[in-house]
Enzyme design. Sequence first.
Site, PDB file in Angstrom:
ATOM      1  N   GLU C  67     -15.044  -5.741  13.072  1.00  0.00           N
ATOM      2  CA  GLU C  67     -14.115  -6.693  12.458  1.00  0.00           C
ATOM      3  C   GLU C  67     -14.620  -8.126  12.516  1.00  0.00           C
ATOM      4  OE1 GLU C  67     -13.228  -4.198  14.416  1.00  0.00           O
ATOM      5  OE2 GLU C  67     -11.567  -3.127  13.487  1.00  0.00           O
ATOM      6  N   HIS C 136      -0.195  -1.444  18.264  1.00  0.00           N
ATOM      7  CA  HIS C 136      -0.182  -1.106  16.833  1.00  0.00           C
ATOM      8  C   HIS C 136       1.095  -1.574  16.160  1.00  0.00           C
ATOM      9  CE1 HIS C 136      -3.785   1.127  17.432  1.00  0.00           C
ATOM     10  NE2 HIS C 136      -3.696   1.868  16.366  1.00  0.00           N
TER      11      HIS C 136
HETATM   12  C1  LIG Z   1     -10.749  -2.207  16.571  1.00  0.00           C
HETATM   13  C2  LIG Z   1     -10.132  -1.121  15.773  1.00  0.00           C
HETATM   14  N1  LIG Z   1     -10.458  -1.027  14.476  1.00  0.00           N
HETATM   15  C3  LIG Z   1      -9.937  -0.031  13.733  1.00  0.00           C
HETATM   16  C4  LIG Z   1      -9.072   0.867  14.276  1.00  0.00           C
HETATM   17  C5  LIG Z   1      -8.499   2.003  13.430  1.00  0.00           C
HETATM   18  N2  LIG Z   1      -9.088   3.260  13.914  1.00  0.00           N
HETATM   19  C6  LIG Z   1      -8.434   4.053  14.765  1.00  0.00           C
HETATM   20  S1  LIG Z   1      -9.371   5.342  15.265  1.00  0.00           S
HETATM   21  C7  LIG Z   1     -10.682   4.844  14.333  1.00  0.00           C
HETATM   22  C8  LIG Z   1     -11.949   5.637  14.318  1.00  0.00           C
HETATM   23  C9  LIG Z   1     -12.712   5.550  15.598  1.00  0.00           C
HETATM   24  O1  LIG Z   1     -13.784   6.420  15.549  1.00  0.00           O
HETATM   25  P1  LIG Z   1     -14.548   6.886  16.850  1.00  0.00           P
HETATM   26  O2  LIG Z   1     -14.782   5.718  17.736  1.00  0.00           O
HETATM   27  O3  LIG Z   1     -15.737   7.624  16.436  1.00  0.00           O
HETATM   28  O4  LIG Z   1     -13.524   7.835  17.621  1.00  0.00           O
HETATM   29  P2  LIG Z   1     -12.926   9.230  17.177  1.00  0.00           P
HETATM   30  O5  LIG Z   1     -11.593   8.965  16.560  1.00  0.00           O
HETATM   31  O6  LIG Z   1     -13.889   9.870  16.252  1.00  0.00           O
HETATM   32  O7  LIG Z   1     -12.757   9.978  18.445  1.00  0.00           O
HETATM   33  C10 LIG Z   1     -10.368   3.687  13.631  1.00  0.00           C
HETATM   34  C11 LIG Z   1     -11.269   3.010  12.709  1.00  0.00           C
HETATM   35  C12 LIG Z   1      -8.735   0.713  15.625  1.00  0.00           C
HETATM   36  N3  LIG Z   1      -7.859   1.518  16.243  1.00  0.00           N
HETATM   37  N4  LIG Z   1      -9.289  -0.269  16.350  1.00  0.00           N
END
Ligand SMILES: Cc1ncc(C[n+]2csc(CCOP(=O)(O)OP(=O)(O)O)c2C)c(N)n1
Lengths: 328, 328, 356, 356
Positions: C67, C136
């Site tokens: 971000e 959130h």
């Molecule tokens: C800083 C931030 N940006 C965006 C989000 C929205 N978001 C929630 S889960 C996610 C994906 C995260 O992927 P990963 O770290 O690979 O974890 P996974 O869900 O695959 O276990 C996103 C983009 C968030 N929660 N926090």
Amino acid sequence: MTKAISDLLENSSRLDIDGLLRIYEKLLLIRRTEEAIARIYPSDKIKSPVHLSIGQEAVSVAVCDVLNAEDVVGSTYRGHAAYLANGGSLNQMFAEMYGKDTGTARGKGGSMHLVDMENHFLGSSAVVGTGIPVALGYAMAMKKLGRDALVTCFFGDGATEEGAFMESLNFARLHMIPILFVCENNGLAIHTKTSARWATDKLCQRVETYDIPARRIENGDIFNMRNAALDAVSAIRQGQGPQFLECFTYRWKEHVGPGEDYNDDYRGRDELKPWLENDQVTRVAKMISLEDREAIATAIERRLKEAEEFAETSPFPEPEMLYTDVFA
Amino acid sequence: MTKAISDLLENSSRLDIDGLLRIYEKLLLIRRTEEAIARIYPSDKIKSPVHLSIGQEAVSVAVCDVLNAEDVVGSTYRGHAAYLANGGSLNQMFAEMYGKDTGTARGKGGSMHLVDMENHFLGSSAVVGTGIPVALGYAMAMKKLGRDALVTCFFGDGATEEGAFMESLNFARLHMIPILFVCENNGLAIHTKTSARWATDKLCQRVETYDIPARRIENGDIFNMRNAALDAVSAIRQGQGPQFLECFTYRWKEHVGPGEDYNDDYRGRDELKPWLENDQVTRVAKMISLEDREAIATAIERRLKEAEEFAETSPFPEPEMLYTDVFA
Amino acid sequence: MSLPENSQRVLSYVDALRESAELEMSNDENVFVFGLDVDDHKAIQGSTSGLVEKFGPERVFTTPLSEDAMTGVAIGAAMAGMRPIHVHIRMDFLMLCMNQLINIAAKSSYMYGGSVKVPMVVRSMIGKSWGQGAQHSQALYSMFMHVPGLKVIAPSNAYDAKGALAAAIQDDNPVIFVEHRLLYPTEAYVPEERYTIELGRARVVRSGADVTLVGISNMVLECLRAAELLEDAGISAEVIDPITLAPLDTDTIVQSVQKTKYLLIVDNAWTACGASAEILSRVVETMGTNAGADMRRMGFAPTSCPTTPALEDHFYPNPVTISKRIFEMLRGTAKHWEPDSKKAELAYQKQFKGPF
Amino acid sequence: MSLPENSQRVLSYVDALRESAELEMSNDENVFVFGLDVDDHKAIQGSTSGLVEKFGPERVFTTPLSEDAMTGVAIGAAMAGMRPIHVHIRMDFLMLCMNQLINIAAKSSYMYGGSVKVPMVVRSMIGKSWGQGAQHSQALYSMFMHVPGLKVIAPSNAYDAKGALAAAIQDDNPVIFVEHRLLYPTEAYVPEERYTIELGRARVVRSGADVTLVGISNMVLECLRAAELLEDAGISAEVIDPITLAPLDTDTIVQSVQKTKYLLIVDNAWTACGASAEILSRVVETMGTNAGADMRRMGFAPTSCPTTPALEDHFYPNPVTISKRIFEMLRGTAKHWEPDSKKAELAYQKQFKGPF
Ligand SMILES: Cc1ncc(C[n+]2csc(CCOP(=O)(O)OP(=O)(O)O)c2C)c(N)n1
Ligand SMILES: Cc1ncc(C[n+]2csc(CCOP(=O)(O)OP(=O)(O)O)c2C)c(N)n1
Ligand SMILES: [Mg+2]
Ligand SMILES: [Mg+2]
């Protein structure tokens, strides 16, 4: 063929005498400008922090020398060298430092926020590292707009510790953005050495894990840096995406302000010595004729005198200007 | 000696039948818990987002199996697996999801913010990547306080794109902090594949440029992961500083919620197939006797039933509790 | 400025957002949309759906989870003459890019003496309910209202959403655009053609004589519902939607308070140093000593947002708590009044059901 | 609560900070100090000087330029039972770690149901003058006041600086500790032993009958200077220093306003959604309809901070502009009044001269 000879050949094949003069002129301009500022500063005419580039001129000059007029340059609060290497106006720069209405930012930015959009010099920021993603976005726009321009982004070794730097590298390569990253590694962030801030010095290897070609130039040689920049820039122009240079250099003055600080306990004059001996201004001076040297020096002294006068005689902004430009 | 045999030897030399049973029990507990949640979810008893770990159990189980009781674990909003692998209370976890006063966070945190400080499980965060530096700080404290504990920090592939991740790596090595970084690379951040987010997949190489030993385990094999974790953990205990594992894995369910989403256009069931065939729960099950399997299964079903009842019958927090714990 | 109904077409808030982006992108090829997951099948709850198909991945693209740098990228592209729309699925995540927003975007025009423009839009959603919890559900717009150089808009209905998004895109300054998730399905009459609403202009969404209710974002709806409940108590409430939070239209609010002598600002955020504090202060400063008006604020409970519905229900102002507060202000605490429970139930907004 | 003078020793603000950290570190070995450049020879303008020599590099250490992760590190260490003091030479840089401060530090106690404590102090300095400009002069405390779970302190004198820092270190919650650079050389009587001041308690620093002046941080001094100038106009000003901004002691202010019927809050920050908005709103809400008081705010100009002294001088409230504003409030705009220019010049604070 020894490496020294091949280097020499390579240098000469890429830079003619005009180029040498051009480079010398820029080097000397920056050097003399910084010296002038250091001289003027105690008079309190410049009421704003200055981060001088003395000792670091060669990096900006080498890189900017291989750029086209349409190309864009981003720099930092230690940005005098890049601003001038990119052809910024000396008069406006002085006026800005004096807080005058005729300055680059009409007195609102000072030394740390030099800007020159007409000349494609992005405004610089006093928050370390923040200029990197901004330059990247500008470069992305150049690509999207189909402009034949690349962006060069200068930053210090300290900036590479900020998360935004790595985020930028990833995005730059992912989108094959035409940007040249140039880390001016002077081994210091304020008074703290790289060794107290970096787990390792494998910066270039790290950058390469993003498939961004990276080169480290340790010797401060302006021609080596220029050649590396030339290679990087032509790779970018061929659509090969971002490129990276790490140029070792050395800050001769204190972090901020006009003085020297070798008696403070974080570094000694012994550190400066090799860099003084390796001074590129002196070195390039020796490569050109006395006549040329004097002509260049005279012209620069005249420009500096003019700039100082311009700044002195320019008006301060009117009080109402406090309220302008909050919004575009 | 073929690689397969040497692997086997290595595995068996490190894990006895008790270990196998222990591991199977954890794997099955997590699997059945997630299935129970998916079953309960449509009833709206769980009024909070759940990010299920089904398919990813092996990573947490393998790593947590080599930790000591004093060691500390940090995880993410997709943290059920790590929480349970670390020995968290099933009852409290269910109660938390049901929003009850008896939950891990007294109903204030929900599935995304499981916590269990008594068991050294750090509270997890729903802002991607933010748990990494917090875990690092905890680990730094362990070292400063002279405690004989290390911290394991789980995070997703997406988290490695956040600047704080790289900042944390640098600091971790610079201060030789006893932390094991474990990236659960499931190839997805919500619906976006790594290829659309990563310039390259050279994550381990990048980590190594900080002189942090890094290993990638691509095959999802729980014993390979456990061995790698064992090596890493003993290196940390010997004072060799931070270590890094990148474990490939796969998310069987949708990003958030109890359903499957192979008909949405970002992935097909073909991607799932090799992971299903490679399911470690099924695989480890085959390594132990039917008797043991059944005993474990029966116990788990009983625990799950209990937990569900515990959650059902526990009281909601009183309205005044809205105002408690804003400050400690 | 009341809501125009000179359109036959009813459109939801989310579709209004989508349509506005589509129209502005068609009109100006420098406009592009990016941010995490703008191009997946969920398309930010539908608000970007169809855009990548129509404009292609050069103009509609996802990003890494970065971000901070991505905000810098938006700023740089804006400086170069493009008009980025940077989308965040939660306002909470803006905390990751505060440095770029506060230290660069807000200041560039000024700090570079007017030689630079930063025409960018930062869209972000406020979450609510279904246990989204502390991280959130935040509505952090007052942080942006605090800093000169940023515009802040939080439209409460589909008509304004479309017009305000267009205005934000066309604006030469960084605009923080705030969307409450629960507003997405709400409908309004929305013209099909391009239009903008004037930024910095509040709207009286309901006229009344006895009390002025200022609602922000989703709280406009809660205030309208409270106003209906208050009719039973013989109280006629005027409801005002500022729409733009910075710059703020104080005059419209002051005019109303001069008439009603009662002001309740209901914010969808914490009150401390919040939008409600700013509005109240401005009204006081404008009306001066002899205002003689009773002015109060409501907002989130002064706590983090809990996940359990048992507590979450008490975290937010709602039509019942709003109308009761008004009754107390106007009639004193001696009399007790409860809105009709059947009506109150109807008034309560439909619960939005996750997962998201 | 007036400033005690039962100490013979005069100490500067910067030395009070230094001494407080030293005493607390001696008292509790879990306290440590870290942040960029805390251990160099400049020692954060002297406020950390001698600490590394006394406590060693394990307890006093610099960091990489990684504000975001370093804040997480502080939080994690605090959760593990240590008491970090994280130092930033400019408050502006906190924008880089807002995510950790707002989304983790402020919320952990709550979000984890009370099972976690985050006893940390975030020290940061507000810059002023000598062309520090837009990015080195912000006072962004209202952003932290907005969010439940954080305490915010901005002491204005050496006595409070020492006592408040000790209180912050001993507090089990995250505390944002704000220091104005121009206060560093100012002196007060400061006892040598350890002591704390009570957080959440304002101080009447000057009694007066005609108007209540609330100053924040450095503006306390400017208000005192303005109060002196106002004596010439026969106006007796009471000056209040809230010291703690969150939690805020509203009562002390309300009591004063009830007496004077005039309130001017002078903030060292922007007014929009600022501390001044919160204070004004609380006073209005507490005093109710018939307050009949005139209440106003002053603060930074609603612009970024320019570097040129020609404009910077007009950016900040100063004794002359404050006293003139008060005169207008009390005597109306019909009469013109200027403070005596000689006195005004004396009153103006000594200009702080860079570089830093
Ligand atoms: C800083 C931030 N940006 C965006 C989000 C929205 N978001 C929630 S889960 C996610 C994906 C995260 O992927 P990963 O770290 O690979 O974890 P996974 O869900 O695959 O276990 C996103 C983009 C968030 N929660 N926090
Ligand atoms: C984000 C941020 N953190 C800290 C500072 C304080 N600071 C100003 S310059 C500087 C050192 C930067 O070092 P480097 O990037 O190597 O640049 P150099 O000054 O050596 O050219 C620091 C820490 C800042 N301006 N911004
Ligand atoms: Mg440096
Ligand atoms: Mg993932």
